[in-house]
Design a protein around this motif. Structure first.
Motif, PDB file in Angstrom:
ATOM      1  N   VAL A 268      11.670 -65.019  13.877  1.00 21.19           N
ATOM      2  CA  VAL A 268      12.511 -64.620  14.997  1.00 21.19           C
ATOM      3  C   VAL A 268      11.609 -64.132  16.123  1.00 21.19           C
ATOM      4  N   LEU A 269      11.775 -64.706  17.303  1.00 22.54           N
ATOM      5  CA  LEU A 269      10.969 -64.325  18.455  1.00 22.54           C
ATOM      6  C   LEU A 269      11.471 -63.015  19.052  1.00 22.54           C
ATOM      7  N   ASN A 270      10.579 -62.039  19.170  1.00 22.93           N
ATOM      8  CA  ASN A 270      10.880 -60.812  19.904  1.00 22.93           C
ATOM      9  C   ASN A 270      10.475 -60.949  21.364  1.00 22.93           C
ATOM     10  N   SER A 271       9.250 -61.401  21.598  1.00 26.08           N
ATOM     11  CA  SER A 271       8.780 -61.584  22.966  1.00 26.08           C
ATOM     12  C   SER A 271       7.564 -62.497  22.960  1.00 26.08           C
ATOM     13  N   GLN A 272       7.317 -63.100  24.128  1.00 22.35           N
ATOM     14  CA  GLN A 272       6.170 -63.994  24.278  1.00 22.35           C
ATOM     15  C   GLN A 272       5.822 -64.088  25.756  1.00 22.35           C
ATOM     16  N   THR A 273       4.564 -63.884  26.090  1.00 23.69           N
ATOM     17  CA  THR A 273       4.132 -64.001  27.479  1.00 23.69           C
ATOM     18  C   THR A 273       2.807 -64.748  27.548  1.00 23.69           C
ATOM     19  N   VAL A 274       2.626 -65.496  28.616  1.00 19.86           N
ATOM     20  CA  VAL A 274       1.376 -66.194  28.904  1.00 19.86           C
ATOM     21  C   VAL A 274       1.039 -65.959  30.369  1.00 19.86           C
TER      22      VAL A 274
END
Length: 280
Positions: A268-274
């Motif tokens: 389950v994705l909580n957060s993702q940044t690039v």
């Protein structure tokens, strides 16, 4: 907390007057949770290869039960096996110098199939997301009068002109055939369609996962890479990324080979940044 750092590494550069140099700074963060202990395969570090030098890099991971590096597809870059409990947090920083030699693809010839290096043959074949055998008639009707790089660039321009970039328009099951019908998608969909058309024309093409300046919204990016004039060349059908400002992560037949995270269990994705920027 696991931390791994690498000192500055400079790969050998080809001798050519067209060598360019650009430094880009990369910062990627992932935060996922899991129902139970899970094996996860990561591929998100810029590759240490002759066309780009890793000047500085480090990766921090939350606690893991296992950590191991393995070679990635075609020995370009590395993957990381981890076994995690209930969560995985990744914080990756890198500075990469781009040493790529830029050629005008329009002027490059296609290599006759019987003269291709053996390692390129797999990139002539249909794959999970790129059913190139279904597009030979279309390619013949639309691009038959063109050769080599002119044909590839015409295909790139055709995809760019006929498709709309729509975040959320596709899923992990969407193939190039699906995107061709819907005429919308994200970077991986644009790349899949271009790869499919190029392969249908008898020219090797593969996907490259990359970090790139100019991508909006900024994220892990995907572009096509085509084999012309005896070398691989990056081509972005979205028009957002330029070859001089792309840091390659890995390559493969299609997106299934270059996923930044593959979980062998429910994730389950909580957060993702690039974040990608010109290095100061």
């Amino acid at each position: 907390m696991f931390r791994e750092s690498h000192p500055a590494r400079r790969a050998g550069l080809r001798l050519a007057t067209r060598r360019i140099l650009m430094e880009i700074a990369i910062h990627a963060q992932l935060d996922y949770r899991f129902d139970r202990p899970t094996d996860v395969l990561l591929q998100l570090e810029a590759a240490a290869i002759p066309e780009q030098s890793i000047e500085e890099a480090h990766i921090d991971l939350s606690e893991t039960d296992h950590f191991a590096r393995v070679a990635a597809h075609d020995m370009i870059g590395e993957r990381i096996w981890v076994r995690v409990g209930s969560e995985l947090r990744v914080d990756y920083h890198a500075t990469v110098s781009i040493n790529r030699i830029l050629d005008d693809c329009l002027a490059l010839p296609a290599i006759p199939p019987h003269q291709l290096p053996g390692e390129t043959a797999q990139y002539l074949m249909p794959s999970r997301y790129c059913p190139s055998d279904q597009f030979q008639s279309f390619v013949c009707a639309e691009f038959d009068s063109l050769e080599g790089g002119q044909k590839v660039i015409a295909m790139r321009d055709w995809v760019h002109g006929h498709f709309s970039y729509v975040p959320g328009a596709s899923t992990s099951d969407t193939t190039a055939a699906d995107t061709f019908i819907r005429r919308q998608g994200i970077c991986r969909d644009y790349a899949h369609v271009l790869i499919t058309l190029v392969r249908a024309a008898g020219i090797p093409a593969r996907i490259a996962s990359v970090y790139a300046l100019g991508v909006e919204p900024q994220d892990f990016h995907a572009v096509a890479e085509v084999f012309l004039g005896g070398e691989w060349h990056l081509v972005d059908a979205t028009g957002m990324a330029q070859e001089a400002a792309i840091a390659k992560i890995g390559v493969g037949r299609d997106a299934a080979d270059v996923a930044f995270l593959t979980a062998y269990g429910r994730a389950v994705l909580n957060s993702q940044t690039v974040e990608v920027a010109a290095a100061s």
